[in-house]
Each structure stands twice: as C-alpha cells, then as structure tokens.
Design a protein around this motif. Structure first.
Motif, mmCIF file in Angstrom:
data_model
loop_
_atom_site.group_PDB
_atom_site.id
_atom_site.type_symbol
_atom_site.label_atom_id
_atom_site.label_comp_id
_atom_site.label_asym_id
_atom_site.label_seq_id
_atom_site.Cartn_x
_atom_site.Cartn_y
_atom_site.Cartn_z
ATOM 1 N N HIS A 52 31.239 46.178 27.801
ATOM 2 C CA HIS A 52 32.277 46.958 28.191
ATOM 3 C C HIS A 52 33.774 46.183 28.565
ATOM 4 N N LYS A 53 34.771 46.502 27.788
ATOM 5 C CA LYS A 53 36.121 46.240 27.899
ATOM 6 C C LYS A 53 37.223 47.174 28.281
ATOM 7 N N TRP A 54 38.048 46.866 29.020
ATOM 8 C CA TRP A 54 39.273 47.474 29.550
ATOM 9 C C TRP A 54 39.893 47.954 28.384
ATOM 10 N N ALA A 55 39.862 47.366 27.105
ATOM 11 C CA ALA A 55 40.735 47.592 26.029
ATOM 12 C C ALA A 55 39.856 48.763 25.219
ATOM 13 N N LEU A 56 38.753 48.971 25.453
ATOM 14 C CA LEU A 56 38.137 50.279 24.563
ATOM 15 C C LEU A 56 38.000 51.397 25.501
ATOM 16 N N GLU A 57 38.644 52.576 25.106
ATOM 17 C CA GLU A 57 38.738 53.722 25.664
ATOM 18 C C GLU A 57 37.361 54.194 26.440
ATOM 19 N N ASP A 58 36.473 53.969 25.751
ATOM 20 C CA ASP A 58 35.197 54.364 26.130
ATOM 21 C C ASP A 58 34.649 53.833 27.502
ATOM 22 N N SER A 59 35.333 52.511 27.759
ATOM 23 C CA SER A 59 34.724 51.646 29.005
ATOM 24 C C SER A 59 35.524 52.000 30.128
ATOM 25 N N HIS A 60 36.795 52.774 30.101
ATOM 26 C CA HIS A 60 37.364 53.038 31.233
ATOM 27 C C HIS A 60 36.842 53.516 32.401
ATOM 28 N N GLN A 61 35.848 54.401 32.229
ATOM 29 C CA GLN A 61 35.285 55.079 33.405
ATOM 30 C C GLN A 61 34.332 54.545 33.979
ATOM 31 N N PRO A 62 33.305 53.704 33.186
ATOM 32 C CA PRO A 62 32.373 52.555 33.916
ATOM 33 C C PRO A 62 32.809 51.698 34.588
ATOM 34 N N ILE A 63 33.936 51.100 34.110
ATOM 35 C CA ILE A 63 34.611 49.869 34.813
ATOM 36 C C ILE A 63 35.194 50.624 35.869
ATOM 37 N N ILE A 64 36.022 51.394 36.044
ATOM 38 C CA ILE A 64 36.422 51.886 37.346
ATOM 39 C C ILE A 64 35.514 52.355 38.152
ATOM 40 N N ASP A 65 34.500 53.196 37.862
ATOM 41 C CA ASP A 65 33.327 53.461 38.797
ATOM 42 C C ASP A 65 32.711 52.109 39.518
ATOM 43 N N ASN A 66 32.400 51.293 38.505
ATOM 44 C CA ASN A 66 31.703 49.962 39.127
ATOM 45 C C ASN A 66 32.690 49.356 40.045
ATOM 46 N N VAL A 67 34.002 49.009 39.581
ATOM 47 C CA VAL A 67 34.673 48.052 40.273
ATOM 48 C C VAL A 67 35.390 48.655 41.631
ATOM 49 N N ARG A 68 35.688 49.645 41.499
ATOM 50 C CA ARG A 68 36.177 50.584 42.864
ATOM 51 C C ARG A 68 34.967 50.623 44.015
ATOM 52 N N ASP A 69 33.909 50.715 43.544
ATOM 53 C CA ASP A 69 32.725 50.689 44.522
ATOM 54 C C ASP A 69 32.006 49.526 44.768
ATOM 55 N N HIS A 70 32.556 48.335 43.941
ATOM 56 C CA HIS A 70 32.025 46.895 44.036
ATOM 57 C C HIS A 70 30.615 46.969 43.695
ATOM 58 N N LYS A 71 30.212 47.726 42.805
ATOM 59 C CA LYS A 71 28.627 47.723 42.289
ATOM 60 C C LYS A 71 28.030 46.543 41.968
ATOM 61 N N SER A 72 28.886 45.576 41.347
ATOM 62 C CA SER A 72 28.404 44.341 40.701
ATOM 63 C C SER A 72 29.084 43.121 41.144
ATOM 64 N N TYR A 73 28.400 42.101 40.926
ATOM 65 C CA TYR A 73 29.183 40.893 41.246
ATOM 66 C C TYR A 73 30.580 40.469 40.447
ATOM 67 N N ALA A 74 31.502 40.294 40.753
ATOM 68 C CA ALA A 74 32.659 40.202 40.144
ATOM 69 C C ALA A 74 33.388 38.667 40.262
ATOM 70 N N PHE A 75 33.844 38.424 38.913
ATOM 71 C CA PHE A 75 34.233 36.966 39.269
ATOM 72 C C PHE A 75 35.640 36.785 38.182
ATOM 73 N N THR A 76 36.362 35.610 38.141
ATOM 74 C CA THR A 76 37.263 35.365 37.377
ATOM 75 C C THR A 76 37.038 33.820 37.220
ATOM 76 N N CYS A 77 38.097 33.251 36.344
ATOM 77 C CA CYS A 77 37.984 31.693 36.093
ATOM 78 C C CYS A 77 39.271 31.115 35.838
ATOM 79 N N VAL A 78 39.560 29.985 36.399
ATOM 80 C CA VAL A 78 40.861 29.604 36.354
ATOM 81 C C VAL A 78 41.076 28.087 35.654
ATOM 82 N N ARG A 79 42.122 27.643 35.711
ATOM 83 C CA ARG A 79 42.326 26.338 35.015
ATOM 84 C C ARG A 79 43.550 25.531 35.567
ATOM 85 N N ASN A 80 43.705 24.400 35.525
ATOM 86 C CA ASN A 80 44.804 23.567 35.833
ATOM 87 C C ASN A 80 45.982 23.862 35.105
ATOM 88 N N PRO A 81 47.011 24.469 35.514
ATOM 89 C CA PRO A 81 48.290 24.927 35.190
ATOM 90 C C PRO A 81 48.817 23.753 34.041
#
Length: 272
Positions: A52-81
């Motif tokens: 699922h990617k937000w850029a794909l139309e069909d992924s919008h609802q699954p991502i919204i439903d998951n993220v808003r209810d925090h159903k899954s572990y969520a992370f990001t990654c950063v780097r030295n500026p």
C-alpha cells in the motif's frame, strides 16, 4: 490532506512514513520482502502493487483506517541534515537519473545560469569545484525553502521535520524514529515489534541505494563543504531537524546523533 508519503505492507504488519534520502529504498524493500519473501524487481519507488502506498488511489482507505486507529506499528527514518543535503546535491543536481535525463528537466540548466553551479559536464563525470558548486546550491535550496523561489522546495531537500509532521498532523502517531546512521540497530527495533509473514535477517539484506552511481563521487570529507556561512544556511533551513532528531549542528564532520529522540517532543512540536 491524508497521509502523503506513507507506505504500508499489504498484511498491515507495519506503517512507514517515507523521508526522501533516508534509506527509503532499503526500507521499502524490507517491507516488500516481509510480505512476499522476495524483493521487488526494480526500484521500490516504481512498484504499483504488492504494497500500500498513499500515491496509489486504492491504498487511501486502508491507510487512513489503519493510521487513524493506530492499528499497526508506525515508524519513520531520519538522517543527519549535513549528509542528507550533500547527498541530494550529488544525486539530484550532479547526477543523471534512472531515465537517463537530468532531474526535473530544466532545473539544472536554471541552476547553472542563475546560481553559477557546475555539475561535472553533461555526464556528471568531469572534474569541477565541488565545494564551490555545493555552496551555491545551498543558497538555492535556502531560497526555495524560505521564499519558495525560483521554485517550490523539492522533497529531497525540504526539511525532514516537514515530512514527518504531516503524518502526525493528520492523525497518525509514531512508535519509533530510526536513524539512518544506526540503521540495523534501529530497523531491528522495528522488526522486533511486528509480526511478518516472512522473517527478515537484516545481516542478509542488501543495501538498496538507488541513487548510488547517479552522480560524481564526493571528493572531500563532509566538513570541508561547510564553512561558517554554509553552516548558518543549513541551520536556517534545518534547525528543527537538528533539535528534534538530535544531530550535531556544531560539527558537520560528526554524522552520528548526540542524544536520544524524544517521541513525545516530536509529536508535541510537529503536531500543531
């Protein structure tokens, strides 16, 4: 607004907010492998299925439903500026892209004309004054971020905190922020908290550096690209990134973080 730049495995084992130039190709391939037992054949950014990617139309609802209810572990990654903006310069400005052309068409000719930047000739392979050109690029990056001219800032050099914040502002919450500089350790922390259809041995995972080889090799240590004025510009652009993700502004030669990321602080400061 939704959740731009957000990827999620089809099994919904994990949610990831992409930050450009921060190991996103490797992370995407790990997510793909964890569901399918194989890597995506090609650049994971080009994948139109299997994740699922937000850029794909069909992924919008699954991502919204998951993220808003925090159903899954969520992370990001950063780097030295410092290393991130340098990498953007060599890859996007000096390098020839996957399609065999310059990044964003007329961007590089405009930079050569307006800012006096050199990029190593038509193929990016010729000798040029990397330090001088990079510092001129830094002025351009600051102009795009501060005044949105001569164009809007590009995702590859806009501040990481801006990417990270959209996820929070629109109702998401992070369980972890990984440092690129301690990737295996941080990514293992993610994997330890999720269950995937296929297990991942990080020691066996290749690094998918899709930008490698696009442009000239960096000819000097990181710190030599940043004089006093350059450091001032970098701080003007990335102040929040240094503060929230605990990187060392005083020493461009130290790419490692100097403190622990406080997730509560990140959510509080990027959530308004």
């Amino acid at each position: 607004m939704g959740f731009p730049g957000t990827w999620m495995t089809e099994s919904e084992s994990v949610v990831y907010r992409v930050v450009p130039k921060c190991a996103c190709s490797t992370i995407g391939q790990i997510m793909f492998y964890s569901d399918h037992g194989t890597f995506f054949d090609g650049d994971i950014h080009d994948a139109k299925g299997g994740m699922h990617k937000w850029a794909l139309e069909d992924s919008h609802q699954p991502i919204i439903d998951n993220v808003r209810d925090h159903k899954s572990y969520a992370f990001t990654c950063v780097r030295n500026p410092y290393t991130r903006i340098l990498s953007s310069f060599f890859d996007k400005i000096c390098g020839i892209q996957r399609n065999g052309k310059r990044y964003r068409g007329n961007l590089v000719p405009m930079l050569i004309q307006k800012y006096g930047i050199e990029v190593g000739g038509d193929d990016g392979k010729q000798e040029f004054d990397q330090i001088q050109s990079f510092r001129r690029f830094l002025l351009f990056a600051r102009d795009t971020i501060r005044w949105r001219r001569p164009m809007d800032p590009d995702i590859h050099w806009s501040a990481m905190s801006g990417h990270v914040s959209t996820f929070i502002v629109n109702g998401g919450a992070y369980d972890k922020i990984v440092w690129t500089e301690q990737f295996n350790e941080g990514m293992q922390g993610v994997l330890d908290n999720i269950e995937t259809p296929h297990s991942i041995d990080l020691a066996q995972i290749p690094r998918f550096n899709e930008s490698e080889g696009h442009g000239p090799k960096r000819a000097h240590p990181v710190e030599e690209y940043f004089d006093d004025l350059s450091m001032h510009l970098v701080y003007e652009i990335y102040k929040r990134d240094f503060q929230l993700f605990k990187y060392d502004f005083e020493n461009p030669g130290n790419k490692m973080p100097i403190g622990e990321i406080d997730l509560d602080e990140v959510h509080a400061k990027l959530g308004d």
